[in-house]
Design an enzyme around this catalytic site. Structure first.
Site, short mmCIF file in Angstrom:
data_model
loop_
_atom_site.label_atom_id
_atom_site.label_comp_id
_atom_site.label_asym_id
_atom_site.label_seq_id
_atom_site.Cartn_x
_atom_site.Cartn_y
_atom_site.Cartn_z
N GLY A 59 0.99 -0.93 0.38
CA GLY A 59 0.14 -0.06 -0.24
C GLY A 59 0.86 1.32 0.20
N CYS A 86 5.21 -6.06 1.58
CA CYS A 86 5.13 -5.04 1.71
C CYS A 86 4.86 -4.12 2.59
CB CYS A 86 5.58 -3.73 0.46
SG CYS A 86 6.33 -2.69 0.52
N TYR A 87 4.03 -2.93 3.06
CA TYR A 87 2.77 -2.97 3.84
C TYR A 87 2.08 -3.44 4.82
CZ TYR A 87 -0.21 0.22 6.15
OH TYR A 87 -1.05 1.42 6.95
N HIS A 173 8.09 -7.70 -3.78
CA HIS A 173 7.09 -8.14 -4.37
C HIS A 173 6.95 -9.30 -5.20
CE1 HIS A 173 4.25 -4.41 -3.07
NE2 HIS A 173 5.50 -3.60 -3.14
N GLU A 175 4.83 -11.08 -6.28
CA GLU A 175 3.29 -10.93 -7.66
C GLU A 175 4.05 -10.22 -8.55
OE1 GLU A 175 2.52 -7.15 -5.74
OE2 GLU A 175 3.50 -9.43 -4.43
N SER A 227 -23.16 -8.91 -27.19
CA SER A 227 -22.59 -7.72 -27.24
C SER A 227 -21.70 -8.54 -29.22
CB SER A 227 -21.53 -7.18 -26.93
OG SER A 227 -20.72 -7.84 -26.38
N GLY A 228 -20.85 -10.22 -28.48
CA GLY A 228 -20.41 -10.39 -29.37
C GLY A 228 -18.68 -10.51 -28.80
N GLY A 229 -18.69 -9.71 -27.73
CA GLY A 229 -17.34 -9.59 -26.80
C GLY A 229 -17.44 -10.79 -25.91
N VAL A 230 -16.22 -11.09 -25.42
CA VAL A 230 -15.52 -12.26 -25.01
C VAL A 230 -17.30 -12.16 -23.83
CG1 VAL A 230 -13.81 -13.41 -23.40
CG2 VAL A 230 -13.35 -11.85 -25.27
N ASP A 231 -16.93 -11.19 -22.91
CA ASP A 231 -17.84 -11.59 -21.03
C ASP A 231 -18.92 -11.59 -21.69
OD1 ASP A 231 -15.15 -10.37 -20.39
OD2 ASP A 231 -16.04 -8.95 -19.81
N SER A 233 -20.17 -13.42 -24.98
CA SER A 233 -20.63 -14.70 -25.12
C SER A 233 -20.50 -15.74 -24.02
CB SER A 233 -19.22 -14.84 -26.74
OG SER A 233 -19.71 -13.41 -26.94
N LYS A 373 -10.38 -11.76 -15.93
CA LYS A 373 -10.66 -12.04 -16.95
C LYS A 373 -10.26 -12.86 -17.47
CE LYS A 373 -11.99 -9.70 -20.76
NZ LYS A 373 -13.18 -9.46 -21.80
#
Length: 517
Positions: A59, A86-87, A173, A175, A227-231, A233, A373
């Site tokens: 943070g 870290c924090y 970090h 990650e 919409s034709g988008g990934v989400d 669909s 995603k």
């Protein structure tokens, strides 16, 4: 909070880190289910959730500053393994009695560390390795009696553990990709220290989501805005697997789509998935409403309003429809403040459905709200969606209207479509489509002088845009090969009537945005 049955849970306490989502994703990549929670979640609530482990994020604050985010000290007495980053390390160490203060040498960027104890948290990590540091404060030993696991010349306590509690801390970090051994360190914490077996699987998520949707929906119908988008669909594919004929998909063909977009959606969902697909042909509605409009924000408002009107008209023709499915993802939930036990907050509405749940009296279904995603893409493959749909680049809600700068007309959109499809075809052919996060053509509202044959031309300019990014918060322009750009330019100028110049956008985000409008 939704936790899958029999899943192992790790809580990520968010202290305002820019990497909190990345920590959660890294944990899930190791097949352990993670959820981001508020930093002030109580020890009592944590005990109720029964997590296998806790990770305290970094943070921007200093733990000794007034108003700095605090951790409930009793959490360290629960016997649950804790990893402070870290924090998070500084906060927990301070609670345990260590001193935290500004360091004489602030560290930002790559730094070599020496491993003192190559076991437990650092098992398998080389004696010297590179880590990513980003701190101005650090922990100094005192009555905390922390055991040093790794150090740097300027940070003696780069990694520590408590001899009396299952607490571990790292000043760096693990990650981020800049810490090469970060994945191993997180795996050591999750598997060896927390005892996680890695039970998180997308197939388990699918089964759980299907059971939940069946119980919630009953015999009612669900409308899914495609919409034709990934989400959208993936939402549609999941709903169709769960409740089949009870799903009605609405696809609004607004005339602002890429070449072949409507046909692709129809083939995938009507022909392949046998969905009840309603194609709303509404190009005239949108182009009429957009006539003469050049302001980008005004375009968006008009498109949003027109979409709602068209969608409402289609939705009212579907009997017994009581639910509306939306492609909200976990980052949307986090950004809206909807973390576990957080304050009530309105989740971002999908750009295609806007305020429709309230306007039509629908109840909202968000089956992807616990996924990132990359998990949604993997889910799409599991559900049988074509790879071309799953790995499709993001496409803006207002469609080509925000890539057709200036007035949006049918003729200008056709020029843009032809140029755009050439660009994407060449990217695919050269193996660059999957190497870029987003790529598209833009039609500029200017004309330039050119020469074709023996004649002078005064025609349109196409700008090409391709970017590299992990999170779309920042982005850098893609270094496409010169010969690839040359082929694209030649094809567009030779094939697309009305274009005599092609330029390539080499601006990063920030200061530029990815889209031009």
């Amino acid at each position: 909070m939704s936790v899958l049955p029999d899943s192992e849970l790790v809580l990520i306490f968010d202290f305002g880190s820019q990497y909190a989502q990345l920590i959660a994703r890294r944990v899930r990549e190791l097949n352990v289910y993670s959820q981001i929670v508020r930093h002030d979640l109580s020890a009592h609530r944590v005990a109720e959730l029964k997590p296998k482990g806790i990770i305290l994020s970094g943070g921007p604050a200093s733990v000794y500053e007034k108003g700095a985010p605090q951790l409930d000290p009793k959490i360290l007495d629960l016997g649950i393994p804790v990893l402070g980053i870290c924090y998070g390390m500084q906060m927990a160490s301070k609670i345990l009695g260590a001193e935290v203060k500004p360091c004489s040498h602030r560290e930002f960027g790559r730094s070599p560390i020496q491993v003192v104890h190559p076991d437990g948290l650092l098992a398998g990590v080389p004696p010297e390795t590179i880590v990513w540091m980003s701190h101005g404060d650090q922990v100094f030993p005192s009555q905390a009696n922390l055991e040093v696991l790794a150090s740097t010349p300027t940070c003696p306590l780069a990694a520590v553990r408590s001899p009396s509690r299952p607490f571990y801390g790292v000043q760096f970090h693990p990650e981020v990709s800049h810490t090469p051994e970060g994945g191993r360190i997180l795996k050591n914490f999750l598997h060896d220290i927390c005892g996680c077996q890695g039970l998180w699987r997308l197939q388990a998520f699918i089964d759980h989501a299907i059971d939940q949707m069946k119980a919630k929906v009953g015999n009612a119908r669900v409308i899914c805005g495609l919409s034709g988008g990934v989400d959208s669909s993936v939402v549609a594919a999941l709903l169709l697997k769960a409740i089949g004929p009870q799903v009605a998909c609405i696809f609004v063909d607004n005339g602002l789509l890429r070449m072949g977009e409507a046909e692709s959606v129809q083939h995938t969902f009507r022909d392949w998935f046998k969905a009840d697909l309603h194609m709303a042909q509404s190009e005239n509605d949108f182009l009429t409403a957009l006539k003469g409009v050049t302001d980008p924000q005004q375009k968006r408002k008009i498109i949003g309003h027109t979409f709602v009107e068209v969608f409402k008209r289609e939705a009212k023709a579907i009997p017994n429809a009581k639910f509306l499915a939306q492609g909200t993802l976990y980052p949307d939930v986090i950004e809206s403040g909807g973390a576990v036990d957080g304050p009530a907050a309105t989740i971002k509405t999908h750009h295609n459905v806007g305020g429709l749940p309230e306007e039509l009296g629908f109840e909202l279904i968000e089956p992807l709200r616990d996924l990132f995603k990359d998990e949604v893409r993997k889910l799409g493959i599991e559900l049988g969606l074509p790879e071309a749909v799953v790995w499709r680049h993001p496409f803006p809600g207002p469609g080509l209207a925000v890539r057709c700068l200036g007035e949006v007309t049918k003729a200008r959109l056709e020029i843009l479509r032809q140029a755009d499809v050439i660009f994407l075809e060449e990217l695919y052919a050269a193996g660059w489509y999957n190497k870029t996060a987003q790529a598209f053509a833009v039609l500029l509202p200017v004309q330039s002088v050119g020469v074709m044959g023996d004649g002078r031309t005064y025609e349109n300019v196409i700008a090409l845009r391709a970017v590299q990014t992990d999170d779309f918060m920042t982005a850098d322009w893609s270094r496409l090969p010169d010969d690839l750009l040359a082929r694209v330019s030649t094809r567009i100028i030779n094939s697309v009537r009305g274009v005599n110049r092609v330029v390539y956008d080499i601006s990063s985000k920030p200061p530029a945005t990815i889209e031009w409008e």
